[in-house]
Design a protein around this motif. Structure first.
Motif, PDB file in Angstrom:
ATOM      1  N   MET A 230      -0.233   6.346   8.724  1.00 32.55           N
ATOM      2  CA  MET A 230      -0.005   4.998   8.392  1.00 32.55           C
ATOM      3  C   MET A 230      -1.038   4.031   8.527  1.00 32.55           C
TER       4      MET A 230
ATOM      5  N   THR B  36       2.677  10.724  11.428  1.00 32.32           N
ATOM      6  CA  THR B  36       3.098   9.866  10.612  1.00 32.32           C
ATOM      7  C   THR B  36       2.455   8.294  11.135  1.00 32.32           C
TER       8      THR B  36
ATOM      9  N   GLY C  55       2.174   9.835   5.856  1.00 34.05           N
ATOM     10  CA  GLY C  55       1.454   8.333   6.369  1.00 34.05           C
ATOM     11  C   GLY C  55       0.339   7.549   5.385  1.00 34.05           C
TER      12      GLY C  55
END
Length: 333
Positions: free
Chosen positions: A243, A239, A308
């Motif tokens: 991101m 994640t 993400g």
């Protein structure tokens, strides 16, 4: 150690003796400190409030989660309903107990939001939420008092660290070129993954006491203790990687994502984006294997990296294409 746990069991038993009328409320409060809640909150902040704010809070959540998993495996402490059969496990947990993840994440994320917003009413509300989440874990029989206290302490230390270090770190990163940022993200995630895996390697031959397993399954038969699972490490790193890569690419190509708009448009944007998150999270989760081998971990890393990327880049591009968000200008970077 056992003597200390025996004393602390009295706290859990006292709270549970007050009656099971409180369990529903405590489960609801506990939800404010777990993955599924933040899986909704983080995208909401990113798409509907401020993308930079959503990223910062998301990174706090992920870092706090990874650190919590590191210490859980390092300390290898039981949960009350594992340790003592008289404590009711109102909800099941498969990981080790200390420190409390709910208490730590509540203190770090809600505390960090309070530090960012600097609103007295929000700060008071955050303190109440942090306290109640910690208390709920004692009521539910899934944490000892020490687990909660240490979780709060680590969470508070993380907030202090972020507040002190973040401004200088952001200033430094802004001086990096685009390739340097991408390289820094990859290197940073690899280093964190290695660090978070160290306790797992140290406990490679660890055997969970049989009485802990017996007590745990007696209360919650469908949740078997699997405290050495590496799933959490690859969830956090995936994640975080997605991101950061998505945010860096989007801002380099377009500028900062603009969250302003009419209420109906923002609501539609959030509903569409969240549908994508749930499709990736639940849909691929049903397809990909969960056998605990290398292939399973690689696919888990891929799934959460995709989540993400969806939140930070793919969904914002779709919003712009569908005119659910305004086209950003590069001057807004």
């Amino acid at each position: 150690m056992d003597t200390g746990y025996t004393i602390e069991v009295a706290v859990n038993l006292f709270l549970q003796s007050l009656g099971d009328w409180s369990y529903g409320f405590m489960k609801t409060i506990s939800f404010l400190g777990q993955e599924e809640f933040f899986l909704v909150l983080m995208p909401f902040l990113y798409w509907c409030v401020d993308a930079s704010l959503g990223l910062r809070i998301g990174l706090m959540l992920l870092l706090s989660t990874g650190i919590n998993g590191f210490f859980k495996v390092l300390f290898a402490g039981p949960r009350p309903y594992w340790f003592e059969g008289s404590v009711e496990g109102v909800t099941g947990e498969s990981s080790f107990g200390i420190p409390s993840g709910h208490a730590q994440i509540a203190a770090s994320v809600w505390g960090y939001m309070a530090a960012l917003f600097k609103k007295r009413a929000f700060t008071i509300a955050a303190i109440v939420i942090i306290f109640l989440i910690g208390l709920s874990r004692l009521f539910l029989g899934v944490h000892f008092l020490r687990d909660v206290l240490i979780g709060w302490l680590i969470g508070a230390l993380l907030v202090l660290l972020f507040v002190r270090v973040e401004p200088a770190f952001i200033k430094l990163v802004r001086t990096w070129s685009y390739p340097q940022k991408l390289a820094g993200i990859l290197l940073g995630c690899i280093i964190l993954m290695i660090i978070f895996l160290i306790p797992h390697w140290l406990r490679e031959n660890y055997l969970l006491p049989q009485d802990w397993i017996t007590n745990a399954l007696a209360d919650v038969p469908d949740v078997s203790p699997q405290p050495l699972s590496k799933d959490g490490v690859f969830t956090v790193i995936g994640t975080m990687l997605g991101m950061l890569l998505g945010y860096t690419w989007f801002t380099h190509k377009f500028g900062n994502f603009k969250t302003k708009g009419k209420f109906g448009v923002i609501l539609l944007r959030f509903a569409l984006g969240l549908s994508g998150v749930l499709l990736i999270w639940f849909g691929l989760g049903q397809v990909f294997p969960r056998s605990g081998d290398l292939i399973s971990y690689v696919l888990r890393l891929f799934r959460y990296t995709l989540i993400g990327l969806w939140v930070s880049a793919i969904a914002p591009v779709i919003f712009i294409a569908l005119r659910l968000a305004n086209q950003p200008s590069k001057q807004s970077r």
